[in-house]
Design a protein around this motif. Structure first.
Motif, PDB file in Angstrom:
ATOM      1  N   SER A   2       0.846  -1.181   0.000  1.00  0.00           N
ATOM      2  CA  SER A   2       0.000   0.000   0.000  1.00  0.00           C
ATOM      3  C   SER A   2       0.884   1.234   0.000  1.00  0.00           C
ATOM      4  O   SER A   2       1.588   1.493   0.958  1.00  0.00           O
ATOM      5  CB  SER A   2      -0.913   0.006   1.225  1.00  0.00           C
ATOM      6  N   SER A   7      -6.791   2.469   3.637  1.00  0.00           N
ATOM      7  CA  SER A   7      -7.562   1.422   2.974  1.00  0.00           C
ATOM      8  C   SER A   7      -8.285   1.993   1.760  1.00  0.00           C
ATOM      9  O   SER A   7      -8.271   3.189   1.511  1.00  0.00           O
ATOM     10  CB  SER A   7      -8.543   0.810   3.963  1.00  0.00           C
ATOM     11  N   PRO A   9      -9.810   0.665  -2.448  1.00  0.00           N
ATOM     12  CA  PRO A   9      -9.312  -0.061  -3.611  1.00  0.00           C
ATOM     13  C   PRO A   9      -8.048   0.583  -4.157  1.00  0.00           C
ATOM     14  O   PRO A   9      -7.950   1.811  -4.253  1.00  0.00           O
ATOM     15  CB  PRO A   9     -10.453   0.013  -4.625  1.00  0.00           C
ATOM     16  N   GLU A 143       1.084 -12.666 -11.027  1.00  0.00           N
ATOM     17  CA  GLU A 143       0.922 -11.661  -9.977  1.00  0.00           C
ATOM     18  C   GLU A 143       0.062 -10.492 -10.464  1.00  0.00           C
ATOM     19  O   GLU A 143      -0.808 -10.006  -9.737  1.00  0.00           O
ATOM     20  CB  GLU A 143       2.297 -11.161  -9.547  1.00  0.00           C
ATOM     21  N   ALA A 146      -3.565 -11.637 -10.522  1.00  0.00           N
ATOM     22  CA  ALA A 146      -4.102 -11.736  -9.161  1.00  0.00           C
ATOM     23  C   ALA A 146      -4.392 -10.346  -8.589  1.00  0.00           C
ATOM     24  O   ALA A 146      -5.428 -10.138  -7.945  1.00  0.00           O
ATOM     25  CB  ALA A 146      -3.126 -12.494  -8.261  1.00  0.00           C
ATOM     26  N   ASP A 147      -3.494  -9.400  -8.820  1.00  0.00           N
ATOM     27  CA  ASP A 147      -3.703  -8.030  -8.342  1.00  0.00           C
ATOM     28  C   ASP A 147      -4.935  -7.396  -8.991  1.00  0.00           C
ATOM     29  O   ASP A 147      -5.698  -6.682  -8.329  1.00  0.00           O
ATOM     30  CB  ASP A 147      -2.475  -7.163  -8.607  1.00  0.00           C
ATOM     31  N   GLU A 149      -7.593  -9.013 -10.156  1.00  0.00           N
ATOM     32  CA  GLU A 149      -8.776  -9.659  -9.561  1.00  0.00           C
ATOM     33  C   GLU A 149      -9.107  -9.041  -8.211  1.00  0.00           C
ATOM     34  O   GLU A 149     -10.269  -8.718  -7.930  1.00  0.00           O
ATOM     35  CB  GLU A 149      -8.540 -11.159  -9.394  1.00  0.00           C
ATOM     36  N   GLU A 150      -8.095  -8.887  -7.368  1.00  0.00           N
ATOM     37  CA  GLU A 150      -8.309  -8.316  -6.030  1.00  0.00           C
ATOM     38  C   GLU A 150      -8.827  -6.884  -6.125  1.00  0.00           C
ATOM     39  O   GLU A 150      -9.749  -6.491  -5.413  1.00  0.00           O
ATOM     40  CB  GLU A 150      -7.013  -8.354  -5.225  1.00  0.00           C
ATOM     41  N   PHE A 151      -8.249  -6.090  -7.021  1.00  0.00           N
ATOM     42  CA  PHE A 151      -8.676  -4.711  -7.216  1.00  0.00           C
ATOM     43  C   PHE A 151     -10.148  -4.653  -7.617  1.00  0.00           C
ATOM     44  O   PHE A 151     -10.929  -3.885  -7.038  1.00  0.00           O
ATOM     45  CB  PHE A 151      -7.797  -4.056  -8.287  1.00  0.00           C
ATOM     46  N   ARG A 152     -10.541  -5.491  -8.551  1.00  0.00           N
ATOM     47  CA  ARG A 152     -11.923  -5.480  -9.018  1.00  0.00           C
ATOM     48  C   ARG A 152     -12.881  -5.927  -7.913  1.00  0.00           C
ATOM     49  O   ARG A 152     -13.990  -5.384  -7.792  1.00  0.00           O
ATOM     50  CB  ARG A 152     -12.076  -6.316 -10.274  1.00  0.00           C
ATOM     51  N   ARG A 153     -12.470  -6.886  -7.087  1.00  0.00           N
ATOM     52  CA  ARG A 153     -13.304  -7.306  -5.947  1.00  0.00           C
ATOM     53  C   ARG A 153     -13.467  -6.167  -4.947  1.00  0.00           C
ATOM     54  O   ARG A 153     -14.533  -5.960  -4.387  1.00  0.00           O
ATOM     55  CB  ARG A 153     -12.680  -8.513  -5.246  1.00  0.00           C
ATOM     56  N   ASP A 154     -12.388  -5.415  -4.720  1.00  0.00           N
ATOM     57  CA  ASP A 154     -12.418  -4.306  -3.755  1.00  0.00           C
ATOM     58  C   ASP A 154     -13.316  -3.160  -4.226  1.00  0.00           C
ATOM     59  O   ASP A 154     -13.757  -2.352  -3.405  1.00  0.00           O
ATOM     60  CB  ASP A 154     -11.011  -3.772  -3.481  1.00  0.00           C
TER      61      ASP A 154
END
Length: 156
Positions: A2, A7, A9, A143, A146-147, A149-154
């Motif tokens: 970060s 916190s 996205p 990587e 995966a990043d 995917e996580e960004f879109r979920r957030d």
């Protein structure tokens, strides 16, 4: 990683020595540091924290960072950019992806990684900032995906 320690996205593309980060910081008004800063500023912690809907782009090259707010940027545009990157990475061919007129990524595959160059153009009114190009990689493909995917979920 970060880049600013709050916190919300964020999509960080790069390495420990050079990265760009597209983020929407969310500051918790209950954090002790926020409460103290708000008191010093003469506002409520909620006013100090703000609405949490302002997008920003952070840039860092070997500890020399900059950043700017992205007036008018919205979640849907950030999600569209991430989806565009996912499709391009899956295709496995060199590509260019754009996030508004402030960020363009040129990428080409190199084995299991991607060599990425970020072209950053600060918005009008960002005093003293010039357009710049940053070499961000080779970045591992798995990587990056995966990043994304996580960004879109957030964002949900």
């Amino acid at each position: 990683m970060s880049p600013i320690g709050v916190s919300g996205p964020e999509l960080v593309i790069g390495t420990d020595t050079a990265y760009v980060a597209l983020l929407r910081p969310e500051i918790d008004p209950a954090e002790p540091g926020v409460v103290i800063a708000a008191r010093q500023a003469g506002v409520t912690p909620e006013e100090f924290a703000g609405p949490g809907n302002i997008w920003a782009l952070m840039i860092d090259v070997e500890g020399e960072g900059d950043g700017f707010e992205l007036p008018g940027a919205r979640d849907i545009e950030a999600d569209d950019f991430a989806e565009q990157l996912q499709r391009a990475l899956a295709a496995g061919e060199p590509f260019t992806a754009e996030a508004g007129n402030f960020l363009r990524l040129d990428a080409r595959p190199s084995g299991d990684s991607w060599v990425v160059t970020a072209h950053v153009t600060p918005p009008e009114g960002h005093d003293g900032a010039a357009a710049q190009a940053l070499e961000l990689g080779p970045l591992p493909a798995a990587e990056l995906l995966a990043d994304l995917e996580e960004f879109r979920r957030d964002l949900v």
